[in-house]
Design a protein around this motif. Structure first.
Motif, short mmCIF file in Angstrom:
data_model
loop_
_atom_site.label_atom_id
_atom_site.label_comp_id
_atom_site.label_asym_id
_atom_site.label_seq_id
_atom_site.Cartn_x
_atom_site.Cartn_y
_atom_site.Cartn_z
N TRP A 122 0.85 -1.18 0.00
CA TRP A 122 0.00 0.00 0.00
C TRP A 122 0.89 1.24 0.00
CZ3 TRP A 122 -4.79 -1.33 -0.84
CH2 TRP A 122 -5.39 -2.44 -0.22
N VAL A 123 0.33 2.36 -0.48
CA VAL A 123 0.96 3.66 -0.32
C VAL A 123 -0.05 4.57 0.37
CG1 VAL A 123 0.26 4.46 -2.62
CG2 VAL A 123 2.19 5.56 -1.44
N VAL A 124 0.41 5.34 1.35
CA VAL A 124 -0.48 6.23 2.11
C VAL A 124 -0.88 7.41 1.23
CG1 VAL A 124 -0.68 7.69 4.15
CG2 VAL A 124 0.59 5.54 4.27
N SER A 125 -2.18 7.71 1.21
CA SER A 125 -2.69 8.79 0.36
C SER A 125 -3.91 9.42 1.02
CB SER A 125 -3.07 8.25 -1.02
OG SER A 125 -3.64 9.24 -1.84
N GLY A 126 -4.08 10.73 0.82
CA GLY A 126 -5.28 11.40 1.31
C GLY A 126 -5.17 11.98 2.70
N VAL A 127 -3.99 11.87 3.33
CA VAL A 127 -3.80 12.45 4.65
C VAL A 127 -3.41 13.93 4.47
CG1 VAL A 127 -2.47 12.33 6.80
CG2 VAL A 127 -3.05 10.24 5.56
N SER A 128 -3.95 14.80 5.30
CA SER A 128 -3.63 16.23 5.21
C SER A 128 -2.13 16.45 5.29
CB SER A 128 -4.33 17.01 6.32
OG SER A 128 -5.73 16.86 6.23
N SER A 129 -1.64 17.47 4.57
CA SER A 129 -0.20 17.71 4.50
C SER A 129 0.42 18.00 5.86
CB SER A 129 0.09 18.86 3.54
OG SER A 129 -0.56 20.05 3.98
N ASN A 130 -0.38 18.53 6.78
CA ASN A 130 0.15 18.84 8.11
C ASN A 130 -0.22 17.78 9.14
OD1 ASN A 130 -2.57 19.36 8.14
ND2 ASN A 130 -2.43 21.26 9.34
N ASP A 131 -0.63 16.60 8.64
CA ASP A 131 -1.05 15.54 9.55
C ASP A 131 -0.31 14.24 9.21
OD1 ASP A 131 -2.39 14.32 11.59
OD2 ASP A 131 -4.39 14.46 10.69
N ARG A 132 -0.53 13.20 10.01
CA ARG A 132 0.08 11.89 9.81
C ARG A 132 -0.99 10.82 10.00
NH1 ARG A 132 3.12 15.28 8.72
NH2 ARG A 132 5.31 15.55 9.29
N LEU A 133 -0.77 9.66 9.38
CA LEU A 133 -1.68 8.53 9.55
C LEU A 133 -1.22 7.71 10.74
CD1 LEU A 133 -4.03 6.74 8.53
CD2 LEU A 133 -2.36 5.58 7.07
N ASN A 134 -2.13 7.45 11.67
CA ASN A 134 -1.79 6.69 12.87
C ASN A 134 -1.70 5.19 12.57
OD1 ASN A 134 -1.79 8.95 14.59
ND2 ASN A 134 -4.01 8.83 14.84
N ILE A 135 -0.68 4.55 13.11
CA ILE A 135 -0.57 3.09 13.10
C ILE A 135 -0.94 2.62 14.50
CG2 ILE A 135 0.96 1.12 12.74
CD1 ILE A 135 2.68 2.88 10.97
N ARG A 136 -1.94 1.74 14.58
CA ARG A 136 -2.50 1.38 15.88
C ARG A 136 -2.27 -0.10 16.20
NH1 ARG A 136 -5.74 5.41 17.89
NH2 ARG A 136 -6.27 7.09 16.43
N THR A 137 -2.46 -0.42 17.47
CA THR A 137 -2.22 -1.79 17.93
C THR A 137 -3.32 -2.75 17.50
OG1 THR A 137 -3.30 -1.26 20.03
CG2 THR A 137 -0.90 -1.02 19.92
N GLY A 138 -4.48 -2.23 17.09
CA GLY A 138 -5.59 -3.07 16.67
C GLY A 138 -6.46 -2.35 15.67
N PRO A 139 -7.43 -3.06 15.06
CA PRO A 139 -8.29 -2.48 14.03
C PRO A 139 -9.41 -1.62 14.60
CG PRO A 139 -8.87 -4.76 14.35
CD PRO A 139 -7.69 -4.50 15.24
N SER A 140 -9.03 -0.54 15.27
CA SER A 140 -10.01 0.32 15.91
C SER A 140 -9.40 1.71 16.14
CB SER A 140 -10.45 -0.28 17.25
OG SER A 140 -11.18 0.67 18.01
N ALA A 141 -10.24 2.74 16.01
CA ALA A 141 -9.77 4.11 16.24
C ALA A 141 -9.45 4.36 17.70
CB ALA A 141 -10.82 5.10 15.76
N SER A 142 -9.87 3.46 18.57
CA SER A 142 -9.59 3.63 20.00
C SER A 142 -8.35 2.84 20.44
CB SER A 142 -10.80 3.19 20.83
OG SER A 142 -11.10 1.82 20.61
N ALA A 143 -7.77 2.06 19.54
CA ALA A 143 -6.58 1.27 19.88
C ALA A 143 -5.37 2.19 20.04
CB ALA A 143 -6.32 0.21 18.82
N GLY A 144 -4.38 1.72 20.78
CA GLY A 144 -3.19 2.51 21.03
C GLY A 144 -2.40 2.81 19.76
N ILE A 145 -1.69 3.94 19.76
CA ILE A 145 -0.90 4.37 18.61
C ILE A 145 0.55 3.92 18.80
CG2 ILE A 145 -0.04 6.36 17.31
CD1 ILE A 145 -2.60 7.84 18.12
N VAL A 146 1.09 3.23 17.79
CA VAL A 146 2.48 2.75 17.87
C VAL A 146 3.40 3.52 16.92
CG1 VAL A 146 1.84 0.45 18.63
CG2 VAL A 146 2.03 0.92 16.18
N GLY A 147 2.81 4.30 16.02
CA GLY A 147 3.63 5.07 15.08
C GLY A 147 2.75 5.92 14.19
N ARG A 148 3.39 6.81 13.42
CA ARG A 148 2.66 7.68 12.50
C ARG A 148 3.46 7.80 11.21
NH1 ARG A 148 0.91 13.16 15.09
NH2 ARG A 148 -1.03 12.78 13.97
#
Length: 226
Positions: free
Chosen positions: A157-183
């Motif tokens: 995959w390639v990351v696309s559609g994220v705002s230029s001043n933002d980052r895509l969160n990488i989380r511990t599980g498939p949920s927006a409430s899961a912990g963030i391990v990277g961006r």
């Protein structure tokens, strides 16, 4: 007159022979081979004047390749040419003698070690050491319900559609409430380890190229096939 003609014929034959030898010298090529279990290979060589050495690497799209050149002459560099093209995707004389990048297509890549024109005209010599590395492919086995590269999904995959001043969160599980391990930023390339639907959204498990320890889940709406 006959002796003069013979002399010129010999001179022409010698000139053609020298030109052929020069052409061969400028076209030296070597196939890059990795020893069993190894992820890198190193080569030493020497070029002079307009000579160049070409190293051929068989690689697949999405693999990450690192190339480094150390040389006795600061006017020696390397270019990388993709399969089927003479247009360099990396120019060492502009970008320096170290490259790391994700390869855009599968096939034979050419790494050309050469001398800058001014140094070549002076017939300068460059001794060099070239290193080529391609990390082994990860062999994650996805669990049921995943659509990874082996099950018909894309390999990367390639990351696309994220705002230029933002980052895509990488989380511990498939949920927006899961912990963030990277961006990660737009344009980041990640291996597809499988996707599933969770709470009405598609989530994909990924690992970031070049950072094998950074893996987790991201929202699939920010991913495009690489």
């Amino acid at each position: 007159m006959t002796s003069i003609c013979s002399f010129f014929r010999i001179a022409i034959v010698c000139a053609i022979g020298l030109a052929a030898q020069s052409a061969l010298a400028e076209a030296d090529s070597f196939k890059v081979r990795f020893k069993p279990g190894a992820e890198s290979a190193r080569y030493t060589g020497s070029i002079q004047g307009y000579d160049d050495d070409t190293y051929i690497v068989d690689a697949r799209r999405g693999q990450e390749m690192t190339v480094g050149l150390r040389t006795s002459n600061p006017q020696a560099y390397f270019n990388i040419l993709p399969p089927g093209s003479d247009v360099a995707i990396y120019n060492g004389s502009i970008e320096g003698n170290r490259y790391t990048g994700v390869l855009p297509r599968s096939g034979k890549y050419r790494i050309v070690v050469y001398m800058m024109r001014a140094a070549a005209r002076r017939d300068e010599v460059a001794d060099y050491r070239l290193s080529v590395a391609i990390p082994a492919e990860e062999q994650d086995t996805p669990s049921g319900g995943f659509a990874d590269g082996n099950a018909g999904g894309p390999d990367f995959w390639v990351v696309s559609g994220v705002s230029s001043n933002d980052r895509l969160n990488i989380r511990t599980g498939p949920s927006a409430s899961a912990g963030i391990v990277g961006r990660v930023r737009n344009g980041s390339v990640m291996r597809n380890l499988g996707c599933e639907r969770s709470n009405g959204s598609r989530w994909c498990r990924v690992s970031v190229r070049g950072e094998s320890s950074l893996r987790g889940w991201v929202n699939g709406r920010f991913l495009q096939e690489y």
